[in-house]
Design an enzyme around this catalytic site. Sequence first.
Site, PDB file in Angstrom:
ATOM      1  N   MET A  39     -57.676  -7.331  41.427  1.00 46.11           N
ATOM      2  CA  MET A  39     -59.097  -7.339  41.750  1.00 46.11           C
ATOM      3  C   MET A  39     -59.861  -6.720  40.594  1.00 46.11           C
ATOM      4  O   MET A  39     -59.412  -5.746  40.005  1.00 46.11           O
ATOM      5  CB  MET A  39     -59.345  -6.516  43.017  1.00 46.11           C
ATOM      6  N   ASP A  41     -64.276  -7.252  39.044  1.00 43.23           N
ATOM      7  CA  ASP A  41     -65.710  -7.053  39.264  1.00 43.23           C
ATOM      8  C   ASP A  41     -66.171  -7.316  40.698  1.00 43.23           C
ATOM      9  O   ASP A  41     -65.818  -8.341  41.294  1.00 43.23           O
ATOM     10  CB  ASP A  41     -66.523  -7.991  38.373  1.00 43.23           C
TER      11      ASP A  41
END
EC number: 3.2.1.26
Length: 466
Positions: A39, A41
């Site tokens: 993961m 932004d």
Amino acid sequence: MSLPSRLPAILQAVMQGQPRALADSHYPRWHHAPVTGLMNDPNGFIEFAGRYHLFYQWNPLACDHTFKCWAHWSSIDLLHWQHEPIALMPDEEYDRNGCYSGSAVDNNGTLTLCYTGNVKFAEGGRTAWQCLATENADGTFRKIGPVLPLPEGYTGHVRDPKVWRHEDLWYMVLGAQDRQKRGKVLLFSSADLHQWTSMGEIAGHGINGLDDVGYMWECPDLFPLGDQHILICCPQGIAREEECYLNTYPAVWMAGEFDYAAGAFRHGELHELDAGFEFYAPQTMLTSDGRRLLVGWMGVPEGEEMLQPTLNNGWIHQMTCLRELEFINGQLYQRPLRELSALRGEANGWSGNALPLAPMEIDLQTRGGDMLSLDFGGVLTLECDASGLRLARRSLASDEMHYRYWRGNVRSLRVFIDQSSVEIFINGGEGVMSSRYFPACSGQLTFSGITPDAFCYWPLRTCMVE
């Protein structure tokens, strides 16, 4: 033309990876994190139709920066979040190398995503398309396609549209690199989100007296706050200073006056947004009760990210806690989301003994010039003296110690701890230091130079995405 669907592979990756991630002692108990894969932004942070939505860059198939999708969470209270269907996957020719970052808007009652379609060429080079997608009745999204090609005069590094409405027009800022390899922020306007007009460059190299400020400015976000406008962005390649801009890529803010008619932003100097080891690509949104909220990626591109131990369990990275922004007397303040107080257990004083490392919030009052330290399991150390704060952490690649600094008179600290993260709010949010760390399961929090009457802490209840 659509590319072959990767959805079956994604579903299999989640089913196999989620149990491993949730069993990891470093997996957060109250921060957002992926159930598998990588993961980065935060994207599309918005309040829409009575719910809060937070999208994010996600590679569900590997812990690397390929195959970027938009994953999706939603919430009614900013505390309890639930998984939603994947919003975007790189399955069209115009986004085949990634559905890169962007924002979300309410377009006459339709939740609309604005994102960058990333395309890389086999012979080298790349291009970028600014694209739209709209929500269907079932919560999935339909891609509209590109609405803005690569602007003339820039390399293929043009991305991260942040879009908002002002009076009768839509406005968009984009991070960009010009052909001379200099970072810029571009401004566009539109009446309908489909036809965009360039209004020029509003920040970056050669603007407002800035000279050598990096080769690419990413993730811009421009918004009013107090009596000013604030521009947040991430200038890649900005020169390191002795105690500032020490991360591989930093995030900065600047305050100034924005003229919609002229398309001009007259701003002051750059300030580092977070002085910790991990903070990047922040995005803000305005709530219906008038608060400007921020969330950031508690990570940094490149650096030592691929040495983090969570890779062994098939996941990497997390978000920061949500923060409330205020601009007071020329200073940007970041304060923890007020709703987080609902996670507190019973308040505890301090007996002077070490505490087991666990999710908690600490409130510590100091007198200017106090010398004190907090040691997080022998992995991360915060030291305070008359000059300010120094955060020390051992490199994941060697025994070398790395340092981050915040300079000023320290009067108070609020420290938020999760399984593998620490966020330190200084003087009511005047400064912040956000960092990941990876302690042993039996790690302890130890103190030096602290008096019990100046210290209070609360255990924090688990509040994971469902």
